[in-house]
Design an enzyme around this catalytic site. Structure first.
Site, PDB file in Angstrom:
ATOM      1  N   TYR A   1       3.189  12.517  -0.100  1.00 15.88           N
ATOM      2  CA  TYR A   1       4.024  11.235   0.034  1.00 15.88           C
ATOM      3  C   TYR A   1       5.114  11.171  -1.151  1.00 15.88           C
ATOM      4  O   TYR A   1       5.819  10.270  -1.000  1.00 15.88           O
ATOM      5  CB  TYR A   1       2.969  10.078  -0.192  1.00 15.88           C
ATOM      6  CG  TYR A   1       2.269   9.872   1.102  1.00 15.88           C
ATOM      7  CD1 TYR A   1       2.386   9.013   1.888  1.00 15.88           C
ATOM      8  CD2 TYR A   1       0.933  10.587   1.216  1.00 15.88           C
ATOM      9  CE1 TYR A   1       1.906   8.910   3.229  1.00 15.88           C
ATOM     10  CE2 TYR A   1       0.454  10.477   2.606  1.00 15.88           C
ATOM     11  CZ  TYR A   1       1.089   9.661   3.412  1.00 15.88           C
ATOM     12  OH  TYR A   1       0.422   9.291   4.830  1.00 15.88           O
TER      13      TYR A   1
ATOM     14  N   LEU B   1       7.593   4.989  -6.955  1.00 14.50           N
ATOM     15  CA  LEU B   1       8.089   4.494  -5.838  1.00 14.50           C
ATOM     16  C   LEU B   1       6.641   3.827  -5.227  1.00 14.50           C
ATOM     17  O   LEU B   1       5.665   4.338  -5.552  1.00 14.50           O
ATOM     18  CB  LEU B   1       8.372   5.594  -4.781  1.00 14.50           C
ATOM     19  CG  LEU B   1       7.672   6.768  -4.414  1.00 14.50           C
ATOM     20  CD1 LEU B   1       6.582   6.429  -3.279  1.00 14.50           C
ATOM     21  CD2 LEU B   1       8.234   7.820  -4.099  1.00 14.50           C
TER      22      LEU B   1
ATOM     23  N   ARG C   1       8.849 -16.662 -16.272  1.00 15.30           N
ATOM     24  CA  ARG C   1       8.258 -15.690 -17.349  1.00 15.30           C
ATOM     25  C   ARG C   1       7.194 -14.852 -16.689  1.00 15.30           C
ATOM     26  O   ARG C   1       6.630 -13.740 -17.029  1.00 15.30           O
ATOM     27  CB  ARG C   1       7.338 -16.512 -18.580  1.00 15.30           C
ATOM     28  CG  ARG C   1       8.497 -16.877 -19.481  1.00 15.30           C
ATOM     29  CD  ARG C   1       8.082 -18.255 -20.592  1.00 15.30           C
ATOM     30  NE  ARG C   1       7.280 -19.102 -19.465  1.00 15.30           N
ATOM     31  CZ  ARG C   1       6.324 -19.904 -20.218  1.00 15.30           C
ATOM     32  NH1 ARG C   1       6.072 -19.970 -21.755  1.00 15.30           N
ATOM     33  NH2 ARG C   1       5.359 -20.950 -19.545  1.00 15.30           N
TER      34      ARG C   1
ATOM     35  N   CYS D   1      -3.480   5.152  -5.603  1.00 15.70           N
ATOM     36  CA  CYS D   1      -3.347   5.326  -7.201  1.00 15.70           C
ATOM     37  C   CYS D   1      -3.875   4.159  -7.969  1.00 15.70           C
ATOM     38  O   CYS D   1      -4.369   4.361  -9.084  1.00 15.70           O
ATOM     39  CB  CYS D   1      -1.826   5.463  -7.361  1.00 15.70           C
ATOM     40  SG  CYS D   1      -1.024   6.958  -6.634  1.00 15.70           S
TER      41      CYS D   1
HETATM   42  P1  NAD Z   1      -0.420  13.927  -1.817  1.00 13.07           P
HETATM   43  O1  NAD Z   1      -1.761  14.200  -1.548  1.00 13.07           O
HETATM   44  O2  NAD Z   1       0.322  13.091  -0.758  1.00 13.07           O
HETATM   45  O3  NAD Z   1       0.356  15.334  -1.855  1.00 13.07           O
HETATM   46  C1  NAD Z   1       0.074  16.198  -2.671  1.00 13.07           C
HETATM   47  C2  NAD Z   1       0.178  17.734  -2.278  1.00 13.07           C
HETATM   48  O4  NAD Z   1       0.219  18.742  -3.393  1.00 13.07           O
HETATM   49  C3  NAD Z   1      -0.819  17.947  -0.957  1.00 13.07           C
HETATM   50  O5  NAD Z   1      -0.043  18.308   0.157  1.00 13.07           O
HETATM   51  C4  NAD Z   1      -1.370  19.299  -1.490  1.00 13.07           C
HETATM   52  O6  NAD Z   1      -1.648  20.229  -0.392  1.00 13.07           O
HETATM   53  C5  NAD Z   1      -0.520  19.915  -2.383  1.00 13.07           C
HETATM   54  N1  NAD Z   1      -0.778  20.772  -3.407  1.00 13.07           N
HETATM   55  C6  NAD Z   1      -1.923  20.556  -4.168  1.00 13.07           C
HETATM   56  N2  NAD Z   1      -2.268  21.733  -5.241  1.00 13.07           N
HETATM   57  C7  NAD Z   1      -1.398  22.467  -4.761  1.00 13.07           C
HETATM   58  C8  NAD Z   1      -0.905  23.878  -5.160  1.00 13.07           C
HETATM   59  N3  NAD Z   1      -1.388  24.542  -6.424  1.00 13.07           N
HETATM   60  N4  NAD Z   1       0.205  24.441  -4.790  1.00 13.07           N
HETATM   61  C9  NAD Z   1       0.817  23.935  -3.550  1.00 13.07           C
HETATM   62  N5  NAD Z   1       0.498  22.582  -2.990  1.00 13.07           N
HETATM   63  C10 NAD Z   1      -0.347  22.110  -3.780  1.00 13.07           C
HETATM   64  O7  NAD Z   1      -0.507  13.121  -3.093  1.00 13.07           O
HETATM   65  P2  NAD Z   1       0.830  12.080  -3.423  1.00 13.07           P
HETATM   66  O8  NAD Z   1       0.703  10.589  -2.728  1.00 13.07           O
HETATM   67  O9  NAD Z   1       2.007  12.689  -3.024  1.00 13.07           O
HETATM   68  O10 NAD Z   1       0.682  12.011  -4.968  1.00 13.07           O
HETATM   69  C11 NAD Z   1       1.234  13.066  -5.720  1.00 13.07           C
HETATM   70  C12 NAD Z   1       1.175  12.647  -7.134  1.00 13.07           C
HETATM   71  O11 NAD Z   1       1.956  11.522  -7.389  1.00 13.07           O
HETATM   72  C13 NAD Z   1      -0.282  11.872  -7.553  1.00 13.07           C
HETATM   73  O12 NAD Z   1      -0.306  12.225  -9.036  1.00 13.07           O
HETATM   74  C14 NAD Z   1       0.013  10.489  -7.803  1.00 13.07           C
HETATM   75  O13 NAD Z   1      -0.650   9.694  -8.520  1.00 13.07           O
HETATM   76  C15 NAD Z   1       1.309  10.231  -7.775  1.00 13.07           C
HETATM   77  N6  NAD Z   1       2.170   9.108  -7.228  1.00 13.07           N
HETATM   78  C16 NAD Z   1       1.863   8.912  -5.891  1.00 13.07           C
HETATM   79  C17 NAD Z   1       2.462   7.757  -5.383  1.00 13.07           C
HETATM   80  C18 NAD Z   1       2.359   7.333  -3.930  1.00 13.07           C
HETATM   81  O14 NAD Z   1       3.034   6.393  -3.515  1.00 13.07           O
HETATM   82  N7  NAD Z   1       1.620   8.213  -3.117  1.00 13.07           N
HETATM   83  C19 NAD Z   1       3.554   7.091  -6.143  1.00 13.07           C
HETATM   84  C20 NAD Z   1       3.828   7.458  -7.454  1.00 13.07           C
HETATM   85  C21 NAD Z   1       3.123   8.496  -7.935  1.00 13.07           C
HETATM   86  C1  UGA Z   2       1.932   1.411  -6.344  1.00 12.87           C
HETATM   87  C2  UGA Z   2       3.066   0.744  -7.248  1.00 12.87           C
HETATM   88  O1  UGA Z   2       3.549  -0.330  -6.857  1.00 12.87           O
HETATM   89  C3  UGA Z   2       4.127   2.102  -7.437  1.00 12.87           C
HETATM   90  O2  UGA Z   2       5.187   1.664  -8.342  1.00 12.87           O
HETATM   91  C4  UGA Z   2       3.413   3.174  -7.746  1.00 12.87           C
HETATM   92  O3  UGA Z   2       4.403   4.190  -8.100  1.00 12.87           O
HETATM   93  C5  UGA Z   2       2.402   3.744  -6.979  1.00 12.87           C
HETATM   94  O4  UGA Z   2       1.295   2.670  -6.890  1.00 12.87           O
HETATM   95  C6  UGA Z   2       1.687   4.692  -7.377  1.00 12.87           C
HETATM   96  O5  UGA Z   2       1.460   5.115  -8.702  1.00 12.87           O
HETATM   97  O6  UGA Z   2       1.142   5.280  -6.349  1.00 12.87           O
HETATM   98  P1  UGA Z   2       1.449   1.633  -3.615  1.00 12.87           P
HETATM   99  O7  UGA Z   2       0.308   1.698  -3.976  1.00 12.87           O
HETATM  100  O8  UGA Z   2       2.259   2.803  -2.947  1.00 12.87           O
HETATM  101  O9  UGA Z   2       2.586   1.552  -5.020  1.00 12.87           O
HETATM  102  O10 UGA Z   2       1.850   0.219  -3.029  1.00 12.87           O
HETATM  103  P2  UGA Z   2       1.836  -1.200  -3.575  1.00 12.87           P
HETATM  104  O11 UGA Z   2       3.194  -1.969  -2.844  1.00 12.87           O
HETATM  105  O12 UGA Z   2       1.920  -1.464  -4.957  1.00 12.87           O
HETATM  106  O13 UGA Z   2       0.576  -1.850  -2.937  1.00 12.87           O
HETATM  107  C7  UGA Z   2      -0.754  -1.457  -3.333  1.00 12.87           C
HETATM  108  C8  UGA Z   2      -1.864  -2.404  -2.905  1.00 12.87           C
HETATM  109  O14 UGA Z   2      -1.723  -3.827  -3.440  1.00 12.87           O
HETATM  110  C9  UGA Z   2      -1.962  -2.396  -1.443  1.00 12.87           C
HETATM  111  O15 UGA Z   2      -3.021  -2.542  -0.967  1.00 12.87           O
HETATM  112  C10 UGA Z   2      -1.151  -4.216  -1.361  1.00 12.87           C
HETATM  113  O16 UGA Z   2      -1.604  -4.467  -0.003  1.00 12.87           O
HETATM  114  C11 UGA Z   2      -1.800  -4.694  -2.457  1.00 12.87           C
HETATM  115  N1  UGA Z   2      -0.995  -5.850  -2.849  1.00 12.87           N
HETATM  116  C12 UGA Z   2       0.344  -5.681  -3.325  1.00 12.87           C
HETATM  117  C13 UGA Z   2      -1.630  -7.158  -2.834  1.00 12.87           C
HETATM  118  O17 UGA Z   2      -2.895  -7.213  -2.412  1.00 12.87           O
HETATM  119  N2  UGA Z   2      -1.001  -8.112  -3.257  1.00 12.87           N
HETATM  120  C14 UGA Z   2       0.568  -8.120  -3.759  1.00 12.87           C
HETATM  121  O18 UGA Z   2       0.797  -9.108  -4.195  1.00 12.87           O
HETATM  122  C15 UGA Z   2       0.800  -6.548  -3.870  1.00 12.87           C
END
Ligand code: NAD
Ligand code: UGA
Length: 450
Positions: free
Chosen positions: A13, A164, A261, A277
């Site tokens: 993702y 994101l 605020r 997350c």
């Molecule tokens: P994800 O599970 O969707 O994707 C991770 C991918 O990495 C998987 O497809 C997995 O197969 C691959 N992978 C793992 N180990 C590997 C290796 N050694 N070599 C090659 N591929 C490998 O996870 P995600 O949601 O993309 O999250 C990734 C990181 O980003 C996490 O640390 C998460 O906390 C952070 N993050 C996620 C979001 C979000 O919205 N999902 C937003 C901000 C930050």
């Molecule tokens: C969240 C953060 O918003 C991102 O900035 C961050 O990068 C990401 O986690 C991450 O590190 O993975 P995400 O989890 O994708 O993003 O989506 P959000 O919009 O934050 O929603 C998270 C959860 O909170 C959802 O279940 C949503 O429905 C809930 N939520 C959100 C509420 O219950 N109330 C609100 O007012 C807002």
């Protein structure tokens, strides 16, 4: 140094959408996204853009423009590493299931394996960028792995956490509030920081790019997620008090948010926050605080997760109480499985917990989501309940892929995800009992809301 080739390890993702945007904004850079899950790579390469592994509004259009031009998805990890000057680590960092810190600390095995692989196969100097969310001081560990396994190759490690949110990922990436780049405060560290900064400057204004030390960058990511989740737990906790006192949580939320605020965002009452997350990052923060003997701080943040569990549990009790007051078959239709709208991701979705608990209490549960596949819904239930037989063999779960069909069921309805499809009351036939746990529908139309 102007970067011409990027590799991203992890096509999930974060890796998929972030690299697609870099490829779009920097056509002169070759971007290769690799993953050890070959099914996922095949899906990214699928000619049918409706079957990409990640659903995000706007993503398909970018993939169409960039794929196989300067954006490539591959499972040839070694060559992709060797041919790149900069490597992003976007692998998963879930909560540890076993060993020291189980249930709290982040599992860093995926990061460590990726670092070992880079050290093993690299033949030239590289800049390594932490995109995954990591505990503070992980960069030190990565550097250790890289230097102890490599043959006199130099690596700079940067922290560039991703902010994101799913469902709005492309918009968030286009118009980031800020980009953090943490690096060593040394001449080579500054050089690496500047190389990454030049990439972002293609579309992000300079005043939104914050360069800082690695540890501040790593911790800022955990702290941002914790603060966002804290706002949700705050409003959800107040929803319980509203129900006792006759105050309306929507009105209270609006009134609070009008204070500039405080601001109006992240004050929307819900069945509890989901997503991969928030919970994992707060637990990780709690673990770090305990590690540094800051128990009061740890307890404070842990409460945010506890209130979230409390909110999900309250929903289960509300549904159960309703049924105990009427003589009707215990059947409920859950509208929404994704943890929020506009994503096909269901990790930690409140729907998983609520459905599982209702099944335990003898309910028949019908489920519909516009984007989450039936296979994924079943996997979620199997994983959560740790007992595939119960879920698959009993006939208490019915998954619908047609919205109109589930609407024609005679059951009570519960809206758990705020998909736009569920806001149109005309779609939802009259004389239905609807529990609106996302506060989306007209008050008169629903039997129960917060
Ligand atoms: P994800 O599970 O969707 O994707 C991770 C991918 O990495 C998987 O497809 C997995 O197969 C691959 N992978 C793992 N180990 C590997 C290796 N050694 N070599 C090659 N591929 C490998 O996870 P995600 O949601 O993309 O999250 C990734 C990181 O980003 C996490 O640390 C998460 O906390 C952070 N993050 C996620 C979001 C979000 O919205 N999902 C937003 C901000 C930050
Ligand atoms: C969240 C953060 O918003 C991102 O900035 C961050 O990068 C990401 O986690 C991450 O590190 O993975 P995400 O989890 O994708 O993003 O989506 P959000 O919009 O934050 O929603 C998270 C959860 O909170 C959802 O279940 C949503 O429905 C809930 N939520 C959100 C509420 O219950 N109330 C609100 O007012 C807002």
């Amino acid at each position: 140094m102007k970067i011409k080739s990027i590799c991203c390890i992890g096509a999930g993702y974060v890796g998929g959408p972030t690299m697609a945007v870099i490829a779009l904004k920097c056509p002169e850079i070759r971007v290769v996204v690799v993953d050890n899950n070959s099914d996922k790579i095949n899906q990214w390469n699928n000619s049918d853009l409706n079957n990409l592994p990640v659903y995000e509004p706007g993503l398909r259009e970018i993939i169409k423009k960039t794929r196989n031009k300067n954006l490539f998805f591959s499972n040839e990890i070694d060559s992709a590493i060797q041919e790149s000057e900069m490597i992003f680590l976007a692998v998963n960092t879930p909560t540890k299931k076993t060993g020291k810190g189980a249930g709290m600390a982040s599992d860093l095995t995926y990061i460590e394996k990726a670092a070992i692989k880079i050290a093993e196969v690299s033949k030239t100097n590289k800049i390594i960028v932490e995109k995954s969310t990591l505990p503070v001081r992980t960069a030190e560990k990565i550097k250790e792995i890289l230097t102890s396994n490599s043959n006199n190759i130099s690596f700079e490690v940067l922290s560039n956490p991703e902010f994101l949110a799913e469902g709005t990922a492309i918009d968030d990436l286009f118009k980031s509030d800020r980009v953090l780049i943490g690096g060593d405060q040394t001449p080579s560290g500054f050089k690496a920081i500047n190389s990454l900064k030049e990439i972002y400057l293609k579309w992000i204004p300079e005043n939104k790019i914050l360069t800082l030390n690695v540890w501040s960058s790593e911790l800022s990511k955990l702290a941002s997620n914790a603060m966002l989740a804290q706002r949700i737990s705050s409003i959800n906790s107040l929803s319980a008090l509203c129900e006792k006192t006759g105050a309306d949580i929507d009105e209270v939320s609006r009134a609070i948010g009008m204070d500039c605020r405080i601001g109006p965002k992240f004050l929307k009452v819900s069945p509890g926050f989901g997503g991969s997350c928030f919970k994992k990052d707060i637990l990780n923060l709690v673990y770090l605080c305990r590690f540094y003997n800051l128990d009061e701080v740890a307890d404070y943040w842990l409460k945010v997760v506890e209130i979230n569990n409390y909110q999900m549990h309250r929903i289960v009790l509300k549904i159960e109480n309703y049924f105990s007051s009427i003589s009707q078959k215990k059947e409920i239709s859950i509208l929404g499985w994704a943890f929020k709208k506009d994503t096909n991701d269901s990790r930690e979705s409140a729907s998983i917990y609520i459905t599982s608990k209702l099944l335990e209490r003898g309910f028949v549960v019908n489920i519909y989501d516009p984007m989450v596949t039936s296979k994924r819904i079943i996997n979620d239930l199997v994983d959560y309940n740790n007992n595939p037989k119960d879920i698959i063999l009993n006939k208490n779960v019915n998954i619908y892929t047609d919205f109109n069909k589930i609407l024609s069921s005679k059951s009570v309805f519960a809206i758990l995800t705020e998909w736009d499809d569920f806001t149109d009351l005309n779609n939802i036939k009259k004389n239905k009992v609807i529990f609106d746990f996302r506060n989306m529908l007209d008050k008169k139309a629903v039997e129960y809301r917060f």
